[in-house]
Scaffold this active site. Sequence first.
Site, mmCIF file in Angstrom:
data_model
loop_
_atom_site.group_PDB
_atom_site.id
_atom_site.type_symbol
_atom_site.label_atom_id
_atom_site.label_comp_id
_atom_site.label_asym_id
_atom_site.label_seq_id
_atom_site.Cartn_x
_atom_site.Cartn_y
_atom_site.Cartn_z
ATOM 1 N N CYS A 1 0.842 -1.204 0.000
ATOM 2 C CA CYS A 1 0.000 0.000 0.000
ATOM 3 C C CYS A 1 0.878 1.255 0.000
ATOM 4 O O CYS A 1 1.559 1.543 0.982
ATOM 5 C CB CYS A 1 -0.916 -0.063 1.228
ATOM 6 S SG CYS A 1 -1.579 1.504 1.808
ATOM 7 N N CYS B 1 0.241 3.859 2.680
ATOM 8 C CA CYS B 1 0.722 3.361 3.986
ATOM 9 C C CYS B 1 2.212 3.635 4.150
ATOM 10 O O CYS B 1 2.666 4.060 5.218
ATOM 11 C CB CYS B 1 0.483 1.855 4.108
ATOM 12 S SG CYS B 1 -1.242 1.366 4.017
#
Length: 147
Positions: free
Chosen positions: A70, A73
């Site tokens: 991600c 993230c």
Amino acid sequence: MPQDSLIVVCPICATSNRLPADRLGAGGKCGKCGHALFGAGPVTLNSSNFDAHASRSDLPLLVDFWASWCGPCQQMAPAFTAAASQLEPQMRLGKLDTEAETAIAGRYAIRSIPTMILIRKGREIARQSGAMPASAIVSWARQAAGA
Ligand SMILES: [Zn+2]
């Protein structure tokens, strides 16, 4: 009535330590493993230490649910670490890899990442999805915790 002692869970060995509340910021060490109770950044949460930090501790737990694939993230990771240095010792910050710990991610019905959840004594009290800079993480978490 303010509590005069607090349960603080060791970031390394997950042992519960009882600290006088007025010594929370004084750089206490774990009575079992001797590691500093704060200052090492977010705790890596997993099935063996999650409940100790989420339920047994008297400190609110702010969890970053993330995954290695991600992008947002990864972008937020340094901000979350920076937020830890500002939010400790009033709060514990931890990171939960949703790919490695699917049972916990499922328990919290994580649908998008990054998602942050603030937990106090085992109860979810706030959640926020999407990457945020450190200053926004700190102000959101403090407001949500009522601190
Ligand atoms: Zn320890």
